[in-house]
Design an enzyme around this catalytic site. Sequence first.
Site, PDB file in Angstrom:
ATOM      1  N   LYS A 168       0.727   3.919  18.373  1.00 45.13           N
ATOM      2  CA  LYS A 168       2.053   3.485  18.836  1.00 45.13           C
ATOM      3  C   LYS A 168       2.014   3.260  20.342  1.00 45.13           C
ATOM      4  CE  LYS A 168       4.157   3.357  14.931  1.00 45.13           C
ATOM      5  NZ  LYS A 168       4.535   2.038  14.375  1.00 45.13           N
ATOM      6  N   SER A 218       0.846  -1.217   0.000  1.00 45.88           N
ATOM      7  CA  SER A 218       0.000   0.000   0.000  1.00 45.88           C
ATOM      8  C   SER A 218       0.874   1.256   0.000  1.00 45.88           C
ATOM      9  CB  SER A 218      -0.896   0.014   1.243  1.00 45.88           C
ATOM     10  OG  SER A 218      -0.075   0.071   2.412  1.00 45.88           O
ATOM     11  N   LEU A 267      10.155  16.263   6.057  1.00 46.06           N
ATOM     12  CA  LEU A 267      11.025  17.347   5.618  1.00 46.06           C
ATOM     13  C   LEU A 267      12.023  16.939   4.542  1.00 46.06           C
ATOM     14  CD1 LEU A 267      12.073  20.271   5.952  1.00 46.06           C
ATOM     15  CD2 LEU A 267      13.580  19.421   7.766  1.00 46.06           C
ATOM     16  N   TYR A 274      -2.346   8.414  14.964  1.00 42.74           N
ATOM     17  CA  TYR A 274      -1.131   7.663  14.613  1.00 42.74           C
ATOM     18  C   TYR A 274      -0.297   7.453  15.885  1.00 42.74           C
ATOM     19  CZ  TYR A 274       3.770   7.055  13.617  1.00 42.74           C
ATOM     20  OH  TYR A 274       5.072   6.601  13.664  1.00 42.74           O
ATOM     21  N   SER A 320       7.862   5.103  18.174  1.00 41.16           N
ATOM     22  CA  SER A 320       8.234   6.442  17.733  1.00 41.16           C
ATOM     23  C   SER A 320       8.366   7.379  18.916  1.00 41.16           C
ATOM     24  CB  SER A 320       7.142   6.954  16.775  1.00 41.16           C
ATOM     25  OG  SER A 320       7.301   8.328  16.524  1.00 41.16           O
ATOM     26  N   THR A 339       7.252  10.014  19.057  1.00 40.27           N
ATOM     27  CA  THR A 339       5.991  10.752  19.108  1.00 40.27           C
ATOM     28  C   THR A 339       5.214  10.435  20.384  1.00 40.27           C
ATOM     29  OG1 THR A 339       4.334  11.527  17.520  1.00 40.27           O
ATOM     30  CG2 THR A 339       4.419   9.169  17.894  1.00 40.27           C
ATOM     31  N   ASP A 391      -2.219  -8.691   3.457  1.00 39.28           N
ATOM     32  CA  ASP A 391      -2.836  -7.667   4.287  1.00 39.28           C
ATOM     33  C   ASP A 391      -2.936  -8.254   5.694  1.00 39.28           C
ATOM     34  OD1 ASP A 391      -5.819  -5.585   3.993  1.00 39.28           O
ATOM     35  OD2 ASP A 391      -4.445  -5.962   5.668  1.00 39.28           O
TER      36      ASP A 391
END
Length: 337
Positions: A154, A34, A200, A150, A125, A127, A58
Site C-alpha cells: 500500500k 480469486s 473480527l 501487505y 489503508s 495500515t 488477471d
Amino acid sequence: MKILITGGLGFIGSHTAVELQKEGFDVVIIDDLSNSSEKVLEGITAITGKKPIFEKMDLRDKKSVEDFFGKHNDITGVIHFAASKAVGESVENPLLYYENNISALVYLLQQLQKKEKAQFIFSSSCTVYGQAEKMPITEDAPVQQAMSPYGNTKQIGEEIISDVAKVSGINAILLRYFNPVGAHESVEIGELPLGVPQNLIPFITQTAIGLREQLSVFGDDYPTPDGTAIRDYIHVVDLAKAHVTALKRLIDSKNTDKVEVFNLGTGKGNSVLEVVKAFEKVSGKPLNYKIVGRREGDITEAYADTTKANDVLGWKAELTLEDALASAWKWEQKIRS
Ligand code: WQD
C-alpha cells in the site's frame, strides 16, 4: 460516464459499484474471482436494476490490461480495489503480494498515463501509519515502516501513483480506510470471506451463526480502558459513498493537488470487547468468546481524524457501529439460510 472498478466483485468494490450506479455512472468491473464470486453481480443488479459490464481478468497479465483499454478506450476514471489483502498471508507469501498488488497497479497506470486527463482512486489503508503516535490519526501522521508486505504494497502503491501523477494527466486520490464492516441494508451484497475469517466482524457473525465454535479475543493486556485493542469500524456503505464523492471531486477538477490523501473512518474508536457487547445487543445473542494472547503484528489503537474528509472532501460517515453489526448479522443469516 463509464468507470472501471477493479476488484469490483469484492466487499468494498461491490458496494461502490452500487453507489456509482445510483449516481448515474456506467460501471465496468474487472475481477479475477480469486476472492469473490460472479454471483455478486446479481446482488448489485438486484439493488440497482442495472447489470454492470463484467470482465474476468488477471491484472497481472499486461497484455490483457492493454487489450481492455483498447476496447474501452473511453474509460478515464478508475477505482482500483483489486489486490491481495490478508496481512498474515502476505508475511507467508510476500512475492504473491508484490506481484499482484504492484504489477497490476503499474499496468493500469501505464494505460491511464496515455490519456489527456484521468481520474484514479486508490484503495489504501490506515495500515500505512503503523502504530501512530497521536490519536485521532490525521493524514499528515508519518507513514511508518510497514509491519507486513501487505502494508508495504500500500505504501509503495501510494509512492508509485504520486510519481506518475507528477508527469502525466493522472489526478489521484488515495483513500486510507480504517476498518470496513457491515453489509448493504438489502443484504443482496456483503462480505464473503473465504475460509477462516481473518477479520473480527465476520468471525463474530460466523461464531454467532454456529459456523465457528468460539471467538478468540487477541489480547486484553493492551494499554486501553478494557485492555483490548481499539479500531475505527466504518460501515462499508459509508465507505462506498466516499469513493463516489472522491471520484466526482476529480472529474469536476476540484482537487487542489495532483494527488490528495484522505483518511476514511468514523472518528470513533471501539475496543474488541465493546464490539462484542454491541453485537450481543443488536443480535440479542450472547457470543461465545475467550481471551487469548495478542496476534503478531497487531497495533494497540487506530481511529481517524475525520476533519479533512469532512471539510475538504465533503464526506462524513453517517452509519453507526450498531448499524454495521446489525447489517453484518442480517447478511450472515441470509447467506447461511
Ligand atoms: C480488528 C481487531 C484484532 C479477529 C486489518 C488490516 C487492514 C484492513 C482491515 C485490509 C484487532 C481483533 C480480530 C479475531 C480478534 N485490511 N481480532 N479476534 O487487523 O485492524 O486491520 O483488516 O485492507 O489493512 O490491517 O482488522 O478485523 O483483523 O482486527 O480479537 O478473530 O480485532 O486483534 O484488534 P485489523 P481485524
